[in-house]
Enzyme design. Structure first.
Site, short mmCIF file in Angstrom:
data_model
loop_
_atom_site.label_atom_id
_atom_site.label_comp_id
_atom_site.label_asym_id
_atom_site.label_seq_id
_atom_site.Cartn_x
_atom_site.Cartn_y
_atom_site.Cartn_z
N LYS A 1 85.79 72.86 -24.08
CA LYS A 1 86.28 71.54 -24.11
C LYS A 1 85.26 71.24 -22.24
O LYS A 1 85.74 70.18 -22.64
CB LYS A 1 87.52 71.56 -24.57
N GLU B 1 83.23 69.64 -32.55
CA GLU B 1 84.21 69.87 -32.80
C GLU B 1 85.36 70.70 -32.70
O GLU B 1 86.78 70.37 -32.72
CB GLU B 1 84.27 69.71 -34.63
N VAL C 1 87.81 70.43 -29.55
CA VAL C 1 89.81 69.95 -29.85
C VAL C 1 89.89 70.06 -30.73
O VAL C 1 89.89 70.41 -32.00
CB VAL C 1 89.40 68.21 -29.64
N GLY D 1 90.83 73.14 -32.11
CA GLY D 1 90.58 74.14 -33.26
C GLY D 1 89.76 73.79 -34.53
O GLY D 1 88.96 72.99 -34.66
N ILE E 1 91.04 71.75 -36.93
CA ILE E 1 91.02 70.95 -37.33
C ILE E 1 90.26 69.56 -37.65
O ILE E 1 89.96 69.97 -35.93
CB ILE E 1 92.79 69.69 -36.30
N LYS F 1 91.01 67.86 -23.24
CA LYS F 1 90.97 67.38 -24.44
C LYS F 1 90.74 65.63 -24.29
O LYS F 1 90.91 65.54 -25.42
CB LYS F 1 91.75 68.51 -25.07
N GLY G 1 92.06 80.75 -32.28
CA GLY G 1 91.80 82.13 -33.03
C GLY G 1 90.27 81.76 -33.38
O GLY G 1 89.71 80.96 -33.88
#
Lengths: 431, 431
Positions: free
Chosen positions: A107, A131, A134, A136, A138, A207, A305
């Protein structure tokens, strides 16, 4: 159908890299991965700094600490997971200059150099996907780029830092102080020894810059994001919020102001407990989007994670592989140079304001007089305590942030005001 | 760069079609749309049943009621918005057979004929996209197809019917009865005069079938979804749920059972009020996904309405246009023929059970004896009222649905039990 092989180089093999290799080598998922990539995925090598570190699931013969040599081999996609902006930038530029697509979770690099790197990718016929940078797991980046491409969004806001959400959630549930919960988060490994990147909002600011580029087309070149962290949030503020039906969250906000204005900021907000963002607990992340046609949309998931982040990286990798097979690349967004940043002083909001005062006749009139002089109108007021230890809590009607700032400065000058303890924005809309 | 023109035919111009045309013709969005499509989008014509109906924003010269003639013209993409499974199917097949891509919002058609239509699309080198068929504006279809393609999901569950969520939300907030709120929803136009498709779960069942095909690879050919609607949910049940910290939602669930089993069902569920799905209010939709690596993910947004649905259709249209420019098409999912449906009697859950009983000595022992005989273990019990009007509310530990069914049948036979008023599944996990 004979499928071509897409060759992948991975640099960086911490939790995310190790999980990614495990997923790519999982025999049970080979068919699904090939069908999604329209290609066979081969790992050329995994570049790491320290060859002696244990990396369960990563075959030793894939590992190398000679990353420059690795990047000179024959490959199609570079997955950059080293982080930081020095080596990472060099690796990414090397790959893009050779026309190799890049998937990155970095990021900071993207927020500072994105515009330039996307242009480099485009000029060399390559993709640059991010992807995982920002929120993780999602899939918000792809959604903003594709599904919502036709929508002129009004606002993107999110809980995009898990550490601060963990701290605020725990303060809410347990009534503990910021310092207590921070120490606990540090002990659990959810917060760094130096927590500034998280608690002062720097991570969230990167982000916000990326979300704004996707939603509005702002440039990614170290754009300024106004920043307030959570270090001033007290157990008292959390308790007030709960009593009034709010929860306090650290939100990153990118908002359209007029036709070409954009406001970018990170700050704590009191949101209604019925708002979908209020149900985002612990280390979860969420991004909330509002458009005139789509209406409100929200994504929720794990923001960090190894495994969750690796699923986002894998999604990008499959997309990049499909593009390589089709011999095309996505056209990156071009910054909209008509856009300008709006000073956050000019943005209006309702505010919660907490003052420690001396309770004596005339104080209330003095205090409310200051509000009035700056055009800040009071919606509700609550007094707790008496005498030297009185505390006034206000919620204002909508007011310019700049006017509220000026109000607080003047209040601090009053003899009867011991301290202006806090001011936190209040978001009233339930959805 | 000289861009090619992608020619679009739209059939059906209700709220969604009218909004779509407005968005495509909006001068302010032309550049954004072209950049996303990598092509200029031209509307060839809009086929409608009734030419006399007012359609603000749709130029009269685009309209025609001769749809067969319209489909014989030169075009690249058909947008099918007529709904139903008769004419719609014929139009879609005509276009696909000619190698034209199709964008459809038709959940019933896709749930019944999807597998066949996708194969037809693939055989003719065309795309078949259907983002708007599930959960309106929420880009869940693309996320499951791309971002999560590498993940072996455990479960997809969602609030995928706005009408029933509106009714249950209002019952929760106002304490009103199902009949009162249904009448109100009908007056407001949120529920049909014959509400069965919504309140009996048929609409949600189509969406579950589609979500399951995306998440697991089940076939789309009128697969059986176990169905319980909301018509039996009483104000009493809602009140009990609220008191215990739950909310009642109608959920569509597609769940992996073992390696190749899949359970598909629609039924009311009591979920913890801290669960993200509990914050989905009114006519909003949400889809919740859980995977071993991604962790829990949730999408929330408007499930219906002209403009929200049109944004999803537009997203598909842009994707289809990009593929046409690149002279490729997406490979549709192939049903996994190892999968089998698991009878919902074999699925275990905790249950809330409500009985109207006569309050006299020995009743409790009789009732709990029946539970015990079927291996259904009681977690908590509450008695309200006395004498002839006593009511027993139980929450069980996890039990097979089939065993609970058998328990209820035997309970209904007891003299002391006036009526087995309700049984509703309980979902305990907070996330």
């Amino acid at each position: 159908m004979e499928r071509r092989t897409v060759r992948v180089v991975i640099v960086g093999s911490g939790f995310v890299g190790t999980e990614l290799v495990t997923m790519l080598l999982d025999a049970n998922r080979q068919i699904a991965i090939e069908d999604a990539a329209l290609a066979h995925i081969e790992i050329v090598g995994v570049g790491v700094r320290d060859l002696t570190k244990a990396r369960p699931g990563v075959p030793a013969e894939l590992l190398t600490d000679n990353i420059d040599e690795l990047l000179s081999r024959d490959f199609d996609i570079l997955v950059e997971l080293v982080g930081g902006t020095d080596d990472a930038k060099r690796y990414v530029e090397t790959a893009l200059a050779r026309g190799k697509s890049v998937v990155s979770a970095n990021k900071a690099l993207i927020a500072q150099e994105g515009t330039r790197l996307f242009a480099l990718a485009d000029a060399n016929g390559a993709d640059f996907f991010y992807e995982a940078a920002v929120a993780g797991a999602i899939p918000i980046v792809r959604a903003l780029k594709t599904s919502l491409a036709g929508e002129k969004l009004d606002r993107v806001m999110g809980i995009v830092n898990g550490t601060t959400n963990f701290i605020l959630s725990k303060m809410t549930v347990e009534g503990s102080s910021y310092d207590e919960v921070l120490a606990e988060a540090q002990a659990l490994g959810f917060a760094e020894a130096n927590p500034s990147a998280d608690v002062d909002g720097f991570d969230a600011a990167s982000k916000v810059a990326i979300l704004s580029s996707l939603a509005f087309g702002t440039s990614l070149d170290a754009v300024e994001v106004a920043r307030e962290g959570i270090t001033n949030v007290r157990a008292l503020d959390v308790e007030f919020a709960t009593r009034q039906g709010f929860v306090i969250k650290l939100l990153g906000v990118a908002e359209r102001v007029g036709e070409h204005g954009v406001s970018l900021r990170v700050h704590p907000v009191m949101i209604r407990s019925s708002h979908p963002l209020a149900s985002v607990h612990g280390a979860m992340n969420a991004v909330f989007v509002d458009g005139p046609r789509s209406g409100p949309l929200m994504w929720l998931g794990k923001g960090a994670g190894g495994a969750p982040t690796a699923t986002a990286v894998l999604g990008d990798l499959l997309d990049a592989a499909r593009n390589i097979v089709a011999e095309r690349h996505d056209v990156p967004f071009t910054p909209d140079d008509r856009l300008f940043l709006v000073d956050s002083d000019n943005i209006s909001s309702e505010f919660y304001i907490s003052l420690d005062v001396v309770d004596r006749p005339g104080v209330m009139s003095q205090v409310t007089g200051v509000f009035g002089r700056h055009g800040v109108s009071i919606r509700s007021m609550e007094q707790a305590g008496v005498g030297e230890d009185a505390r006034l809590s206000f919620i204002t009607h909508e007011a310019r942030s700049g006017d509220v700032k000026a109000t607080l400065l003047e209040l601090a000058e009053l003899d009867a005001v011991d301290v202006v303890a806090n001011s936190i924005r209040v978001l009233e809309d339930a959805n």
